[in-house]
Design a protein around this motif. Structure first.
Motif, PDB file in Angstrom:
ATOM      1  N   LEU A   1       9.931  33.006 -13.632  1.00  0.00           N
ATOM      2  CA  LEU A   1       9.455  31.879 -14.143  1.00  0.00           C
ATOM      3  C   LEU A   1       8.810  31.597 -15.183  1.00  0.00           C
ATOM      4  O   LEU A   1       7.929  32.481 -15.774  1.00  0.00           O
TER       5      LEU A   1
ATOM      6  N   LEU B   1       5.799  25.116 -13.935  1.00  0.00           N
ATOM      7  CA  LEU B   1       6.480  26.087 -14.301  1.00  0.00           C
ATOM      8  C   LEU B   1       7.750  25.870 -14.083  1.00  0.00           C
ATOM      9  O   LEU B   1       8.369  24.789 -13.565  1.00  0.00           O
ATOM     10  N   TYR B   2       8.691  26.600 -14.897  1.00  0.00           N
ATOM     11  CA  TYR B   2      10.032  26.076 -15.173  1.00  0.00           C
ATOM     12  C   TYR B   2      10.836  27.632 -14.526  1.00  0.00           C
ATOM     13  O   TYR B   2      10.486  28.627 -14.816  1.00  0.00           O
ATOM     14  N   ASN B   3      11.769  27.426 -13.752  1.00  0.00           N
ATOM     15  CA  ASN B   3      12.638  28.318 -13.058  1.00  0.00           C
ATOM     16  C   ASN B   3      14.135  28.360 -13.930  1.00  0.00           C
ATOM     17  O   ASN B   3      14.629  27.538 -13.513  1.00  0.00           O
TER      18      ASN B   3
ATOM     19  N   GLU C   1       7.451  25.792  -4.167  1.00  0.00           N
ATOM     20  CA  GLU C   1       8.763  25.909  -4.626  1.00  0.00           C
ATOM     21  C   GLU C   1       9.276  25.378  -5.804  1.00  0.00           C
ATOM     22  O   GLU C   1       9.098  24.109  -6.198  1.00  0.00           O
ATOM     23  N   VAL C   2       9.738  26.473  -6.881  1.00  0.00           N
ATOM     24  CA  VAL C   2      10.171  25.777  -8.076  1.00  0.00           C
ATOM     25  C   VAL C   2      11.967  25.846  -8.035  1.00  0.00           C
ATOM     26  O   VAL C   2      12.471  26.817  -7.517  1.00  0.00           O
TER      27      VAL C   2
ATOM     28  N   ARG D   1      11.827  22.361 -12.618  1.00  0.00           N
ATOM     29  CA  ARG D   1      10.282  22.497 -12.948  1.00  0.00           C
ATOM     30  C   ARG D   1       9.586  22.052 -11.601  1.00  0.00           C
ATOM     31  O   ARG D   1       9.921  21.270 -10.951  1.00  0.00           O
ATOM     32  N   LEU D   2       8.490  22.875 -11.486  1.00  0.00           N
ATOM     33  CA  LEU D   2       7.571  22.479 -10.376  1.00  0.00           C
ATOM     34  C   LEU D   2       6.233  22.027 -11.346  1.00  0.00           C
ATOM     35  O   LEU D   2       5.833  22.859 -11.964  1.00  0.00           O
ATOM     36  N   GLU D   3       5.547  21.030 -10.887  1.00  0.00           N
ATOM     37  CA  GLU D   3       4.610  20.273 -11.462  1.00  0.00           C
ATOM     38  C   GLU D   3       3.375  20.378 -10.583  1.00  0.00           C
ATOM     39  O   GLU D   3       3.307  19.540  -9.568  1.00  0.00           O
TER      40      GLU D   3
END
Ligand SMILES: [Cu+2]
Length: 145
Positions: free
Chosen positions: A19, A40-42, A89-90, A95-97
Motif C-alpha cells: 500500500l 492509501l493506494y493499492n 479494505e483498500v 484508494r481507501l480514504e
C-alpha cells in the motif's frame, strides 16, 4: 489450461501486498483520544484488508466509520456518530480514504503513552497489519486540522 491457471494463481499468491500512503495526519487535540486520517493506494490486483493498527503514542487503535445514523458519540469535535468496523479494505488498484466524514482511526490512551501532549509537526509511526500477517509502517505528522 488448468496448469496455466494454477501457475497464474500461484504467482498472485506470492505477490507481496503493498500500500502507498498518499496523505495522512494525526489530529492534534487536547485529551486522551484523537483520530488519525490517511489515504492509501493499492497498486495491486487484489483488495488489501487492514485488520489491525498500532502506534507507540496510543494504547489502542480502532477502525471507525463515520455514520449519519445515531450511534454512541465520543467527545471529539466533528465526528458525532461513528461505529467500529473490524477491518478496512483498500480496493484493487484503488484508494481507501480514511478521511473526515468517512472513516478514521481512533487512538485511545494518549495520556498513558505520552508524558507531554502531542506537538504540532511531531512525526508518529503507525503500523498497519494486513490480512495474512504482513505489516506496513508509515510515519504521520501531528497536525491541527
Ligand atoms: Cu471514532
Amino acid at each position: 489450461m488448468r496448469w496455466l491457471g494454477f501457475l497464474l494463481l500461484g504467482g498472485l499468491a506470492w505477490a507481496q501486498p503493498l500500500l502507498e500512503l498518499k496523505e495522512g495526519w494525526i489530529r492534534r487535540v487536547p485529551g486522551n483520544i484523537t483520530a488519525a486520517y490517511l489515504v492509501l493506494y493499492n497498486p495491486g490486483p487484489r483488495p488489501v484488508r487492514i485488520v489491525e493498527a498500532s502506534t507507540p503514542i496510543a494504547t489502542r487503535v480502532e477502525f471507525h466509520q463515520t455514520t449519519s445514523s445515531r450511534g454512541h458519540s465520543h467527545d471529539h469535535s466533528d465526528v458525532s456518530a461513528m461505529k467500529r468496523v473490524a477491518f478496512l479494505e483498500v480496493p484493487a488498484r484503488g484508494r481507501l480514504e480514511v478521511l473526515p466524514g468517512k472513516y478514521h482511526l481512533m487512538l485511545y490512551g494518549l495520556r498513558e503513552k505520552n508524558p507531554q501532549p502531542l506537538q504540532e509537526g511531531q512525526r508518529v509511526p503507525l503500523t498497519l497489519r494486513l490480512e495474512g500477517g504482513a505489516t506496513l509502517t508509515f510515519t504521520l505528522p501531528v497536525q491541527m486540522r
